[in-house]
Design an enzyme around this catalytic site. Structure first.
Site, mmCIF file in Angstrom:
data_model
loop_
_atom_site.group_PDB
_atom_site.id
_atom_site.type_symbol
_atom_site.label_atom_id
_atom_site.label_comp_id
_atom_site.label_asym_id
_atom_site.label_seq_id
_atom_site.Cartn_x
_atom_site.Cartn_y
_atom_site.Cartn_z
ATOM 1 C CG ASN A 10 57.232 51.992 22.997
ATOM 2 O OD1 ASN A 10 58.185 52.330 22.028
ATOM 3 N ND2 ASN A 10 57.865 52.531 24.152
ATOM 4 C CE LYS A 12 59.987 49.790 25.687
ATOM 5 N NZ LYS A 12 60.002 49.482 27.112
ATOM 6 C CG HIS A 95 59.253 55.328 27.072
ATOM 7 N ND1 HIS A 95 60.339 54.692 27.848
ATOM 8 C CD2 HIS A 95 58.470 54.314 26.939
ATOM 9 C CE1 HIS A 95 60.021 53.376 28.045
ATOM 10 N NE2 HIS A 95 58.671 53.067 27.582
ATOM 11 C CD GLU A 97 62.614 52.014 27.236
ATOM 12 O OE1 GLU A 97 62.682 52.269 26.142
ATOM 13 O OE2 GLU A 97 62.250 51.150 27.886
ATOM 14 C CD GLU A 167 55.232 52.942 29.460
ATOM 15 O OE1 GLU A 167 54.639 51.886 29.053
ATOM 16 O OE2 GLU A 167 56.228 53.341 29.274
ATOM 17 N N GLY A 173 59.820 46.204 31.186
ATOM 18 C CA GLY A 173 60.842 45.198 30.748
ATOM 19 C C GLY A 173 61.232 44.194 31.781
ATOM 20 C CB SER A 213 55.834 43.481 32.601
ATOM 21 O OG SER A 213 57.046 43.650 32.736
HETATM 22 P P1 13P Z 1 57.331 46.075 28.586
HETATM 23 O O1 13P Z 1 56.007 45.971 28.276
HETATM 24 O O2 13P Z 1 58.352 45.424 27.452
HETATM 25 O O3 13P Z 1 57.653 46.184 29.902
HETATM 26 O O4 13P Z 1 57.611 47.905 28.097
HETATM 27 C C1 13P Z 1 56.846 48.649 28.382
HETATM 28 C C2 13P Z 1 57.103 50.073 27.964
HETATM 29 O O5 13P Z 1 57.880 50.499 28.103
HETATM 30 C C3 13P Z 1 55.961 50.651 26.984
HETATM 31 O O6 13P Z 1 56.276 51.915 26.609
#
Ligand code: 13P
Length: 248
Positions: A10, A12, A95, A97, A167, A173, A213
């Site tokens: 992803n 982002k 997601h 976010e 997740e 992150g 992560s």
């Molecule tokens: P990270 O791998 O950067 O923690 O992000 C996970 C994520 O949100 C994947 O959709």
């Protein structure tokens, strides 16, 4: 029955189209692995160049979001047919976010999931709890609520083909990965929830990823768990580490 692993990046809101093409070329020799599905979920503006760049490779392309309407006056949005026409196969929906910053709720996500299937896209539906919810002990209740609401009215035949990504928000992150046991517990509970709503064969077929992560050092342990069918990878999908994750 053994489920084929699916490992998706992803990206982002990272990578200009120029940077995207460069990254795809850099990763190409590293992400070769015919025994897993490899997907790059990329920003909308990168879709066309990335679809072109991955032609002839083992990589498929996903979007990070879409709208549920077919077309019309929805400035700034992208519909399922546009994604399909551009060569997209997967779409991340819900997601954390998007739930947090763009106020997407389960009723909206339910419409998006249905539209994605109608268009022939495979949704990667995300769910996950906050640290506060985990500490309160309501993780499994929360995840079940998300899954049941987001899949309301979605037939078993579709669910069997989809991907669900667990997740935990506190692991995204932050460098703070869920332990493989914590991840397995929730992924297993999601599978049980699918069995409860649908049936055992649907639960057996649906692929459930862990995200939060994931890196080159922890992928093998996480993906080795019986209910974890791969990962949704943020930060580490933008680096050569992604090759090690694909070939865990
Ligand atoms: P990270 O791998 O950067 O923690 O992000 C996970 C994520 O949100 C994947 O959709």
């Amino acid at each position: 029955m053994s489920r084929r692993k699916i490992i998706a990046g992803n990206w982002k809101m990272n990578m200009t189209p120029t940077e995207a093409k460069k990254l795809v070329a850099e990763l190409e020799p590293l992400v070769k692995n015919d025994s897993v599905d490899v997907v790059y979920c990329v920003p909308a503006i990168d879709i066309v160049p990335v679809v072109e760049a991955v032609k002839g490779t083992n990589v498929q392309v996903g979007a990070e979001n879409m709208y549920f309407e077919d077309k019309g006056a929805y400035t700034g949005e992208i519909c399922a047919a546009m994604l399909v026409d551009a060569g997209v196969k997967y779409v991340i929906l819900g997601h954390s976010e998007r739930r947090e910053y763009f106020k997407e709720d389960d009723a909206l996500l339910n419409k998006k999931v249905k539209k994605a299937f109608e268009a022939g896209l495979t949704p990667i539906l995300c769910c996950g709890e906050t640290l506060e919810q985990r500490e309160m002990g309501v993780t499994l209740d929360w995840i079940r609520l998300q899954i049941k609401s987001d899949l309301d009215g979605v037939p078993a035949s579709d669910v069997a083909k989809m991907v669900i990504a667990y997740e935990p928000i506190w692991a995204i992150g932050t460098g703070k990965t869920a332990t493989s046991d914590q991840a397995e517990e929730v992924c297993g509970a999601i599978r049980e929830c699918i069995e409860e709503i649908y049936d055992a064969s649907t639960a057996e077929a649906v692929r459930i990823q862990y995200g939060g992560s994931v890196n080159a050092g922890n992928a093998a342990e996480l993906f080795g768990k019986p209910d974890i069918d791969g990962g949704l990878v943020g930060g580490a999908s933008l680096k050569t580490d992604f090759g090690s994750i694909i070939n865990y």
